[in-house]
Design a protein around this motif. Structure first.
Motif, mmCIF file in Angstrom:
data_model
loop_
_atom_site.group_PDB
_atom_site.id
_atom_site.type_symbol
_atom_site.label_atom_id
_atom_site.label_comp_id
_atom_site.label_asym_id
_atom_site.label_seq_id
_atom_site.Cartn_x
_atom_site.Cartn_y
_atom_site.Cartn_z
ATOM 1 N N GLY A 72 -0.105 0.406 -6.535
ATOM 2 C CA GLY A 72 0.802 -0.385 -5.769
ATOM 3 C C GLY A 72 1.552 0.261 -4.513
ATOM 4 N N GLU A 73 1.296 1.560 -4.510
ATOM 5 C CA GLU A 73 1.818 1.993 -3.217
ATOM 6 C C GLU A 73 1.040 3.252 -2.814
ATOM 7 O OE1 GLU A 73 4.623 5.340 -4.527
ATOM 8 O OE2 GLU A 73 5.213 3.758 -5.846
ATOM 9 N N TYR A 74 1.013 3.312 -1.465
ATOM 10 C CA TYR A 74 -0.002 4.434 -0.909
ATOM 11 C C TYR A 74 0.643 5.957 -1.188
ATOM 12 C CZ TYR A 74 -2.510 1.116 1.870
ATOM 13 O OH TYR A 74 -3.176 -0.079 2.238
ATOM 14 N N THR A 75 -0.203 7.013 -1.221
ATOM 15 C CA THR A 75 0.213 8.151 -1.769
ATOM 16 C C THR A 75 -0.142 9.136 -0.434
ATOM 17 O OG1 THR A 75 0.219 10.275 -3.123
ATOM 18 C CG2 THR A 75 -1.975 8.943 -2.816
ATOM 19 N N ALA A 76 0.746 10.128 -0.133
ATOM 20 C CA ALA A 76 0.305 11.197 0.870
ATOM 21 C C ALA A 76 0.117 12.411 0.226
ATOM 22 C CB ALA A 76 1.456 11.121 1.662
ATOM 23 N N ASP A 77 -0.270 12.474 -1.016
ATOM 24 C CA ASP A 77 -0.378 13.632 -1.955
ATOM 25 C C ASP A 77 -1.839 13.363 -2.962
ATOM 26 O OD1 ASP A 77 -0.349 15.910 -3.299
ATOM 27 O OD2 ASP A 77 1.302 15.336 -4.489
ATOM 28 N N PRO A 78 -2.880 13.359 -2.118
ATOM 29 C CA PRO A 78 -4.101 13.243 -2.992
ATOM 30 C C PRO A 78 -4.478 14.205 -4.038
ATOM 31 C CG PRO A 78 -4.531 14.113 -0.678
ATOM 32 C CD PRO A 78 -3.115 13.564 -0.894
#
Length: 504
Positions: A174-180
């Motif tokens: 439900g939210e984008y991540t900047a930490d794959p």
């Protein structure tokens, strides 16, 4: 004419910005120059080249990997698979693999990744480009076995799953991540906004240990700057070198990519809702004039959104001729019938979409003005361009001629037709029930029948509807530094596997 002046400018000397020595590196580290920086690093956005070239198969991996040369699929995180029913596939997963955060790679992680990608709270391009229209679900058979089911038959499901990256169950939905967080040979290290992204080697990787231990990604929109960085040793590899900057045969490598450039037309807004106006636009652009100047002479004229290597490519379509007189005549006919052909039409480009893209749209706009169209040219930054590229479209928008690039390196028209032309496609301007039904049915077919139905899909779009302005099947130039042993391929349109970079 003014557009020839524009073409001449691009071949003249450009200013090169001072090079920054901050990226000097050790012997087993590399610096890679991209034409634009990422706006996010989410695993479900890897079909976008600005993201996929950094993290796909480096940080996050897929169950299945594509062999682009042989047009087949290879095991990656899945060791095998079989179709057990027309709408069921069972995948066996590799065992003993962990994510970078220490959590296990198992069936739960696969299910989590699929559910996250399909979550409507996110507009993941993996879903909107590849999974929309398939109604795909995953269930755990055991810890290392997953059963996928689809509402209708999907004969190319393994190819489809080559686009689904698998990330840790700790990756929030439900939210984008900047930490794959993936299982790949490299770990995400840092992202300094506006400057660079860094990856470091994962020394506990389940596969073969790569030679490169660190990668830094920087971005430069000016081709001459990117080329100079590699030439001076400040960087090791640069994407999207313009033809006029690819002057060193020892380091500059041309390779076919899977991108097709086109202008998308807002076919439901006057005057573009009149087919005569859409035909006039196609006739007014001298595509051949760009080849060997702004566009590489190795590019090919396009008649559809997929290239010749894609199943479903229609080889019987013929390029639009350059005929400005006929374009003027069609516009005159439309005007006599009451169409407001004098209305302002917005042409929209994006800096660094491809090498010389700014120069291309300026020249194309002048060609359309020369036949009497009222063109306003705008070059939008990435965020603004993406907002216009994808639904929901603004209700009060102007008629627009929208420059876009579409890659289909998966080899099947299914990954283009729904996304670009079905009424529910995220980047579709069309609402045609008959075309929708044909697109859906083609996706359930296999072999010659599949190819025939997709042939008809592209014929209708090109000849009957005239939905857009196909331009070029592109090629890329990459500058590869002298210390690297690497030859680019079509795969590099959307990914660059660091593990395949070798040192001389």
């Amino acid at each position: 004419m003014n557009f020839w002046k524009t073409i001449a400018v691009v071949t003249s000397t450009t200013l090169i910005a001072p090079l920054n020595p901050a990226f000097a590196q050790d012997a087993t580290a590399v610096t890679i120059v991209l034409p634009a920086g990422p706006d996010r690093l989410d695993p479900c956005e890897t079909p976008r080249s600005v993201i996929g070239r950094i993290i796909k198969q480096n940080v996050v991996e897929t169950l299945v990997e594509l062999d682009y040369d042989k047009h087949t699929t290879l095991p990656r995180l899945a060791e095998s698979w079989e179709q057990t029913a027309p709408t069921e596939w069972v995948f066996k997963l590799r065992q003993g693999i962990t994510f970078h955060d220490g959590t296990p790679f198992d069936a739960k992680a696969v299910i989590h990744s699929l559910e996250r990608t399909n979550d409507p709270a996110l507009t993941c391009i993996t879903r909107t480009k590849y999974l929309d229209g398939t109604d795909i679900k995953a269930a755990e058979v055991d810890a290392h076995t997953v059963k996928f089911t689809t509402k209708t038959a999907v004969p190319i499901l393994p190819t489809l799953l080559a686009q689904l990256t698998i990330s840790s169950v700790k990756t929030p939905k439900g939210e984008y991540t900047a930490d794959p967080i993936g299982t790949g040979p490299y770990k995400f290290d840092h992202w300094t906004q506006g400057e660079n992204v860094g990856l470091v080697r994962n020394d506990t990787y389940w596969g073969e240990k790569p030679v490169i231990d660190k990668a830094t990604y920087v971005w430069r929109s000016e081709s001459s700057v990117a080329a100079a960085m590699v030439e001076t040793g400040e960087a090791d590899l640069a994407f999207s070198i313009a033809p006029q900057d690819a002057t060193n045969p020892e380091t500059d490598k041309v390779y076919p990519n899977s991108d097709s450039a086109m202008f998308r037309l807002s076919v439901d807004i006057a005057p573009l809702n009149d087919v005569r106006v859409r035909k006039a636009i196609n006739l007014a652009i001298d595509r051949k004039a760009f080849l060997g100047s702004v566009i590489s002479d190795k590019a090919e004229l396009a008649m559809q959104q997929v290239g010749p290597s894609v199943l479903g490519f229609n080889a019987n379509l013929k390029p639009w001729p350059y005929d400005p007189d006929q374009a003027k005549a069609l516009l005159a006919q439309a005007k006599a019938a009451g169409v407001d052909v004098d209305r302002e039409i917005r042409m929209i480009g994006r800096p660094a979409m491809f090498a010389n893209s700014n120069e291309f749209v300026e020249a194309a706009a002048e060609m359309l003005r020369s036949v009497g169209l009222n063109i306003k040219l705008d070059n939008l930054e990435m965020t603004q361009w993406l907002k216009m590229a994808n639904k929901p479209f603004a209700e009060d928008r102007q008629p627009n001629i929208f420059l876009t690039m579409h890659d289909n390196n998966s080899g099947d028209a299914a990954f283009t037709a729904f996304f670009k032309y079905h009424s529910n496609g995220r980047q579709s301007e069309l609402y045609d029930a008959d075309l929708d039904a044909l697109i859906v049915d083609a996706g359930t077919q296999s072999g010659e029948k599949r190819a025939e139905e997709y042939n008809e899909v592209f014929r209708r779009i090109y000849e009957d509807i005239v939905a857009d302005v196909p331009l070029f099947h592109m090629v890329n130039y990459m500058r590869v530094g002298k210390r690297l042993d690497f030859t680019p391929t079509i795969a590099n349109a959307v990914e660059l596997q660091l593990a395949r970079l070798k040192l001389k």
